[in-house]
Write a protein that holds these residues in place. Structure first.
Motif, PDB file in Angstrom:
ATOM      1  N   ALA A 160       0.827  -1.208   0.000  1.00 44.70           N
ATOM      2  CA  ALA A 160       0.000   0.000   0.000  1.00 44.70           C
ATOM      3  C   ALA A 160       0.858   1.254   0.000  1.00 44.70           C
ATOM      4  O   ALA A 160       0.503   2.264  -0.622  1.00 44.70           O
ATOM      5  N   PHE A 161       1.992   1.198   0.694  1.00 45.54           N
ATOM      6  CA  PHE A 161       2.918   2.338   0.730  1.00 45.54           C
ATOM      7  C   PHE A 161       3.420   2.658  -0.677  1.00 45.54           C
ATOM      8  O   PHE A 161       3.419   3.815  -1.094  1.00 45.54           O
ATOM      9  N   PHE A 162       3.858   1.635  -1.408  1.00 43.28           N
ATOM     10  CA  PHE A 162       4.359   1.855  -2.762  1.00 43.28           C
ATOM     11  C   PHE A 162       3.244   2.284  -3.707  1.00 43.28           C
ATOM     12  O   PHE A 162       3.466   3.089  -4.610  1.00 43.28           O
ATOM     13  N   GLN A 163       2.043   1.769  -3.511  1.00 39.47           N
ATOM     14  CA  GLN A 163       0.919   2.197  -4.344  1.00 39.47           C
ATOM     15  C   GLN A 163       0.600   3.673  -4.114  1.00 39.47           C
ATOM     16  O   GLN A 163       0.266   4.409  -5.049  1.00 39.47           O
ATOM     17  N   GLU A 164       0.741   4.113  -2.879  1.00 38.27           N
ATOM     18  CA  GLU A 164       0.389   5.493  -2.537  1.00 38.27           C
ATOM     19  C   GLU A 164       1.455   6.484  -2.976  1.00 38.27           C
ATOM     20  O   GLU A 164       1.135   7.558  -3.514  1.00 38.27           O
ATOM     21  N   PHE A 165       2.724   6.156  -2.778  1.00 35.60           N
ATOM     22  CA  PHE A 165       3.791   7.127  -3.020  1.00 35.60           C
ATOM     23  C   PHE A 165       4.621   6.836  -4.268  1.00 35.60           C
ATOM     24  O   PHE A 165       5.350   7.707  -4.733  1.00 35.60           O
ATOM     25  N   GLY A 166       4.554   5.609  -4.783  1.00 37.15           N
ATOM     26  CA  GLY A 166       5.181   5.325  -6.065  1.00 37.15           C
ATOM     27  C   GLY A 166       4.318   5.852  -7.198  1.00 37.15           C
ATOM     28  O   GLY A 166       3.160   6.241  -6.995  1.00 37.15           O
TER      29      GLY A 166
END
Length: 236
Positions: free
Chosen positions: A41-47
């Protein structure tokens, strides 16, 4: 091929470069602090996930805001692992100090940010429906390499060429090293366009976009020769 050093001594401390490297390291530390189940979810949000902007229905299904464009810049401070981070920061350290020298600190910072954004938009344009998060500083670093090519084409780059497990070392002209690197990006990026959407792990077109932006900007951001001479003599 891995660049190990160049033969152009920098005149000033590359303060902006140190800040950029520190920012990347801190961002990576933040990544590591995210627990395993939340990492995706972190990578989906900030990537940079192109489908977030090209497919609002998909974005809504995954709780992503398609009007938030901050990942176009933030993704350039995230990395997929230790090797990804170390390789990018090492390459930035090889080519960045002299480019910052010749641009000046403020101009170099603006240059780096614009190159990062250009890389992100190039990746988005050629992968508009990809659902894979793109992360990494390599697009911005490609812009720095383009500036180095313009400013120091005949510098010598000590380069490691591993053949199986045997290391070979060569002093390669900067224009040969960088142009060979760019040809690889174009060739690989062209092949990637033939793959099904969402496959492939390298953002080749981000590299190409950052490099193109660097070529366009660098000639206009270099200090005047007289100013560079005064800085070199310690007058400023």
């Amino acid at each position: 091929m891995l660049p190990l050093a160049d033969n152009i001594p920098n005149r000033e401390s590359p303060r902006v470069l140190w800040v950029l490297i520190l920012a990347n390291i801190l961002a990576f530390g933040l990544q590591l602090s995210v627990p395993g189940p939340a990492a995706e979810a972190f990578f989906q949000e900030f990537g940079l996930v192109p489908a977030r902007y090209s497919n609002p229905a998909w974005a809504s299904l995954h709780d992503l805001n398609p009007s938030d464009y901050s990942p176009f810049l933030l993704n350039a401070f995230l990395h997929g692992g230790w090797f990804h981070l170390l390789f990018n920061m090492w390459t930035l350290w090889i080519f960045g100090p002299n480019v910052e020298d010749d641009m000046g600190h403020g101009r170099f910072l603006v240059f780096y940010v614009v190159a990062a954004l250009a890389a992100s938009y190039a990746h988005y344009f050629f992968n508009a429906y990809s659902t894979m998060p793109a992360v990494g500083a390599s697009g911005a670093i490609a812009g720095v390499m383009a500036a180095y090519l313009i400013y120091f084409p005949r510098a010598r780059i000590l380069t490691l060429f591993p053949v199986f497990i045997i290391p070979f070392f060569f002093n390669v002209p900067a224009y040969v090293f960088i142009l060979a690197w760019f040809v690889i990006q174009v060739f690989s990026g062209s092949l990637a366009l033939l793959q099904p959407i969402g496959e492939g792990g390298v953002a080749w077109w981000a590299h190409i976009g950052g490099f193109a932006a660097g070529l366009l900007m660098a000639p206009f951001l270099r200090k005047a020769p007289a100013l560079r001479m005064r800085l070199q003599e310690g007058g400023w």
